[in-house]
Design a protein around this motif. Structure first.
Motif, mmCIF file in Angstrom:
data_model
loop_
_atom_site.group_PDB
_atom_site.id
_atom_site.type_symbol
_atom_site.label_atom_id
_atom_site.label_comp_id
_atom_site.label_asym_id
_atom_site.label_seq_id
_atom_site.Cartn_x
_atom_site.Cartn_y
_atom_site.Cartn_z
ATOM 1 N N GLN A 94 105.109 68.642 151.111
ATOM 2 C CA GLN A 94 106.070 68.710 150.020
ATOM 3 C C GLN A 94 105.970 67.063 149.685
ATOM 4 O OE1 GLN A 94 109.743 70.255 151.265
ATOM 5 N NE2 GLN A 94 109.331 72.319 151.289
ATOM 6 N N ILE A 95 105.946 66.909 148.371
ATOM 7 C CA ILE A 95 106.026 65.357 147.930
ATOM 8 C C ILE A 95 106.999 65.232 146.973
ATOM 9 C CG2 ILE A 95 104.421 63.812 146.741
ATOM 10 C CD1 ILE A 95 102.077 65.087 147.368
ATOM 11 N N CYS A 96 107.936 64.133 147.390
ATOM 12 C CA CYS A 96 109.041 63.881 146.919
ATOM 13 C C CYS A 96 109.494 62.577 146.389
ATOM 14 C CB CYS A 96 110.204 64.425 148.152
ATOM 15 S SG CYS A 96 110.079 66.087 148.655
ATOM 16 N N HIS A 97 110.308 62.307 145.494
ATOM 17 C CA HIS A 97 111.252 61.201 145.353
ATOM 18 C C HIS A 97 112.573 61.424 146.181
ATOM 19 C CE1 HIS A 97 108.770 59.589 141.994
ATOM 20 N NE2 HIS A 97 108.688 60.852 141.554
ATOM 21 N N GLN A 98 112.939 60.016 146.690
ATOM 22 C CA GLN A 98 114.327 59.858 147.208
ATOM 23 C C GLN A 98 115.243 59.809 146.084
ATOM 24 O OE1 GLN A 98 114.827 60.443 150.371
ATOM 25 N NE2 GLN A 98 114.062 58.913 151.780
ATOM 26 N N ALA A 99 116.242 60.288 146.318
ATOM 27 C CA ALA A 99 117.466 60.348 145.151
ATOM 28 C C ALA A 99 118.730 60.054 145.948
ATOM 29 C CB ALA A 99 117.697 61.581 144.398
ATOM 30 N N ALA A 100 119.396 58.830 145.620
ATOM 31 C CA ALA A 100 120.753 58.518 146.405
ATOM 32 C C ALA A 100 121.885 57.990 145.483
ATOM 33 C CB ALA A 100 120.337 57.523 147.321
ATOM 34 N N TRP A 101 122.847 58.123 145.950
ATOM 35 C CA TRP A 101 124.135 57.604 145.190
ATOM 36 C C TRP A 101 124.284 56.185 145.628
ATOM 37 C CZ3 TRP A 101 126.783 59.116 141.173
ATOM 38 C CH2 TRP A 101 128.039 58.415 140.872
ATOM 39 N N MET A 102 123.774 55.260 144.718
ATOM 40 C CA MET A 102 123.777 53.790 145.040
ATOM 41 C C MET A 102 124.949 53.071 144.859
ATOM 42 S SD MET A 102 120.881 53.807 146.937
ATOM 43 C CE MET A 102 120.430 52.213 147.402
ATOM 44 N N TYR A 202 125.838 59.269 154.143
ATOM 45 C CA TYR A 202 125.084 58.651 152.899
ATOM 46 C C TYR A 202 124.723 60.077 152.029
ATOM 47 C CZ TYR A 202 124.325 54.295 155.710
ATOM 48 O OH TYR A 202 124.594 53.331 156.345
ATOM 49 N N PRO A 203 125.008 59.987 150.659
ATOM 50 C CA PRO A 203 124.599 60.923 149.977
ATOM 51 C C PRO A 203 123.304 60.638 149.345
ATOM 52 C CG PRO A 203 126.597 59.623 149.187
ATOM 53 C CD PRO A 203 126.011 58.767 150.092
ATOM 54 N N TYR A 204 122.496 61.522 149.779
ATOM 55 C CA TYR A 204 120.941 61.444 149.408
ATOM 56 C C TYR A 204 120.420 62.661 149.289
ATOM 57 C CZ TYR A 204 118.600 62.057 153.785
ATOM 58 O OH TYR A 204 118.206 62.629 155.152
ATOM 59 N N GLY A 205 119.315 62.964 148.583
ATOM 60 C CA GLY A 205 118.475 64.013 148.595
ATOM 61 C C GLY A 205 116.991 64.040 148.366
ATOM 62 N N GLN A 206 116.319 64.868 148.150
ATOM 63 C CA GLN A 206 114.767 64.542 148.064
ATOM 64 C C GLN A 206 114.400 65.460 147.012
ATOM 65 O OE1 GLN A 206 113.781 64.853 152.035
ATOM 66 N NE2 GLN A 206 114.003 62.538 152.423
ATOM 67 N N VAL A 207 113.647 65.018 146.034
ATOM 68 C CA VAL A 207 113.325 66.013 144.815
ATOM 69 C C VAL A 207 111.685 66.134 144.752
ATOM 70 C CG1 VAL A 207 113.576 66.381 142.378
ATOM 71 C CG2 VAL A 207 115.569 65.270 143.921
ATOM 72 N N TRP A 208 111.428 67.125 144.641
ATOM 73 C CA TRP A 208 109.974 67.310 144.547
ATOM 74 C C TRP A 208 109.510 66.597 143.229
ATOM 75 C CZ3 TRP A 208 107.628 72.728 145.733
ATOM 76 C CH2 TRP A 208 108.132 73.230 146.919
ATOM 77 N N TRP A 209 108.384 65.865 143.339
ATOM 78 C CA TRP A 209 108.000 64.803 142.432
ATOM 79 C C TRP A 209 107.442 65.345 140.945
ATOM 80 C CZ3 TRP A 209 102.933 64.853 140.051
ATOM 81 C CH2 TRP A 209 102.212 65.887 140.484
ATOM 82 N N ASP A 210 107.342 66.683 140.844
ATOM 83 C CA ASP A 210 106.947 67.420 139.646
ATOM 84 C C ASP A 210 108.074 68.182 139.259
ATOM 85 O OD1 ASP A 210 106.531 69.368 141.565
ATOM 86 O OD2 ASP A 210 104.509 69.873 140.954
ATOM 87 N N ASN A 211 109.133 68.130 139.703
ATOM 88 C CA ASN A 211 110.264 68.956 139.230
ATOM 89 C C ASN A 211 111.163 68.456 138.574
ATOM 90 O OD1 ASN A 211 112.510 71.074 139.104
ATOM 91 N ND2 ASN A 211 112.636 71.270 141.233
ATOM 92 N N GLU A 212 110.704 68.581 137.171
ATOM 93 C CA GLU A 212 111.381 67.717 136.031
ATOM 94 C C GLU A 212 112.675 68.022 136.027
ATOM 95 O OE1 GLU A 212 110.536 65.048 134.524
ATOM 96 O OE2 GLU A 212 108.329 64.916 135.585
ATOM 97 N N PRO A 213 113.156 69.387 135.747
ATOM 98 C CA PRO A 213 114.542 69.743 135.603
ATOM 99 C C PRO A 213 115.293 69.121 136.808
ATOM 100 C CG PRO A 213 113.172 71.559 135.140
ATOM 101 C CD PRO A 213 112.441 70.642 135.905
ATOM 102 N N SER A 214 115.195 69.124 137.998
ATOM 103 C CA SER A 214 115.748 68.616 138.989
ATOM 104 C C SER A 214 115.741 67.200 139.035
ATOM 105 C CB SER A 214 115.188 68.933 140.361
ATOM 106 O OG SER A 214 115.537 70.382 140.509
ATOM 107 N N LEU A 215 114.643 66.358 138.650
ATOM 108 C CA LEU A 215 114.590 64.835 138.523
ATOM 109 C C LEU A 215 115.541 64.452 137.328
ATOM 110 C CD1 LEU A 215 110.982 64.230 139.017
ATOM 111 C CD2 LEU A 215 112.700 63.691 140.594
ATOM 112 N N ALA A 216 115.574 65.390 136.226
ATOM 113 C CA ALA A 216 116.389 64.966 135.201
ATOM 114 C C ALA A 216 117.951 65.130 135.395
ATOM 115 C CB ALA A 216 116.208 66.050 133.808
ATOM 116 N N LEU A 217 118.360 66.216 136.342
ATOM 117 C CA LEU A 217 119.770 66.197 136.573
ATOM 118 C C LEU A 217 120.077 65.077 137.547
ATOM 119 C CD1 LEU A 217 122.213 67.964 137.070
ATOM 120 C CD2 LEU A 217 121.149 69.331 139.054
#
Length: 234
Positions: A94-102, A202-217
């Protein structure tokens, strides 16, 4: 410096990229197996996950003998993904971006035509049945409920849920089909972010690199996405 102090000195230099590693160190479950200015190797016994950060091939080769019996890992530089897959015989990635509340402030959860409740164990089988990416069975859901699973309810009926995975990331975000496109995913994600902050997590998640709806959210609710990609191997 101790190994942990050395690890923190390296990882805090890019908090967003390494926030998952910082979280297992923060909660005190991670074992620091190798730490230096050029890479860090952690093992988290509760989740059985290995966390890798290696700057050079020499550092990576130094780490490999320390990972005997590895069955799941997450790497923070893409250049060694194939080397690890071949070494351990992994076939799933699974290839992801990190997403975090900064942000420094608590998130504002928008109003919606319903309510958010913390779910108890009576919801474990229901959550397992309705989770579209189920992999750990009812027992995994029971553990997630113990950590804190939030449910969205509309007119008293369950519309979706969210929780955290065992290694610390926010996930298991599911909105039932008939309730989608109504902002409930946004409400759940922000509610879990606030819950994590209240718990000192720490509030963070990982979003698949090609999941555009989740990245947009993630962008919509104010999460910061890493430019770098990370990967999981199973």
């Amino acid at each position: 410096m101790t190994l942990e102090e050395t690890a923190l000195a390296r990882l805090t230099g890019n908090r967003l990229l390494y926030i998952d590693m910082l979280e297992v160190l923060r909660r005190g479950t991670a074992e620091v197996r190798r730490a230096g200015p050029d890479g860090v190797l952690l093992y988290d016994p509760p989740s059985e996950v290995w966390f890798l950060d290696a700057e050079t091939p020499a550092v990576l080769e130094e780490m490999l003998p320390l990972m005997e019996g590895c069955t799941i890992l997450t790497g923070h530089q893409m250049w060694y993904k194939d080397r690890l897959a071949a070494h351990f015989g992994f076939q799933t990635e699974q290839i992801c971006h990190q997403a975090a509340w900064m942000n420094n402030q608590m998130p504002t959860v928008p109003a919606f035509d319903g309510e958010i409740r913390r779910l108890d164990q009576s919801w474990a089988e229901w959550a397992e049945e309705h989770y579209s990416h189920s992999f750990g069975g009812v027992d995994y859901m029971r553990d997630a409920i113990d950590r804190g699973m939030l449910g969205a309810f509309v007119a008293g009926k369950p519309a979706g849920f969210i929780a955290t995975h065992i290694e610390g990331s926010m996930g298991m975000l599911e909105v039932l089909p008939q309730y989608r496109r109504k902002g409930i995913g946004e409400v759940l994600l922000l509610s879990m972010t606030a819950f994590c902050l209240e718990q000192g997590v720490y509030p963070y998640g990982q979003v698949w690199w090609d999941n555009e709806p989740s990245l947009a959210l993630q962008r919509k609710v104010g999460m910061t996405l890493s430019e770098e990609l990370i990967f999981w191997l199973f």
